[in-house]
Design a protein around this motif. Structure first.
Motif: not given
Length: 172
Positions: A114-132
């Motif tokens: 299944f795809p990577f899912i993250m509630a991205v509201k209020g997040r930066t693309k850098e934070e999302i990348l780190t989480a991934m």
């Protein structure tokens, strides 16, 4: 924006039409949550909808997860997902950033189904990348539960935008 009173007076069809999109391409969540109305307030509505998701079969949960678009992807997605990803800057990735996100998305799907899912509201693309980068190394069950928690957070954000949090629920 709806009031809880308006939500409680909706027909099943109107309820599903208005709130079904809170759970990406999965109106069955709203369909089942309707049975618990009337709702005292938005918090009870959100809690009930998330409970419906958790009570679903494993197959339904997996289908719900797979209804989510890749973060930073270029494929068609719902208006809500477009807005959320735009808010996190995922609609303006450089070619290199796009390649990194795409590679991680492919690796994640290959590992978990299944795809990577993250509630991205209020997040930066850098934070999302780190989480991934961190979450792609999790175990399957841990990540399945994390993905469901993220779906719940996404739905909560969406419902907070669509429904006022008054405390005056009424019968339908």
């Amino acid at each position: 924006m709806y009031t809880v009173e308006e939500i409680n007076q909706m027909t099943r069809t109107a309820f599903v039409e208005a709130l079904g999109p809170a759970f990406e391409e999965s109106p069955w969540v709203a369909e089942r949550a309707y049975e618990s109305s009337p709702f005292a307030d938005r918090d009870q509505l959100v809690t009930e909808m998330i409970a419906v998701m958790h009570k679903a079969s494993q197959e339904e949960k997996l289908a719900l997860l797979n209804a989510h678009p890749d973060l930073g992807g270029k494929l068609a997605m719902t208006r809500a997902s477009q807005s959320e990803q735009r808010g996190a800057g995922l609609d303006h990735l450089s070619e290199n950033e796009y390649e990194v996100f795409s590679g991680l998305n492919r690796q994640y799907v290959a590992s978990f189904g299944f795809p990577f899912i993250m509630a991205v509201k209020g997040r930066t693309k850098e934070e999302i990348l780190t989480a991934m980068q961190e979450r792609v190394n999790h175990g399957h069950e841990e990540e399945f539960q994390q993905a469901l928690a993220e779906v719940g957070a996404i739905a909560s954000f969406r419902l907070s935008e669509w429904v006022e949090n008054n405390r005056e629920g009424v019968s339908r």
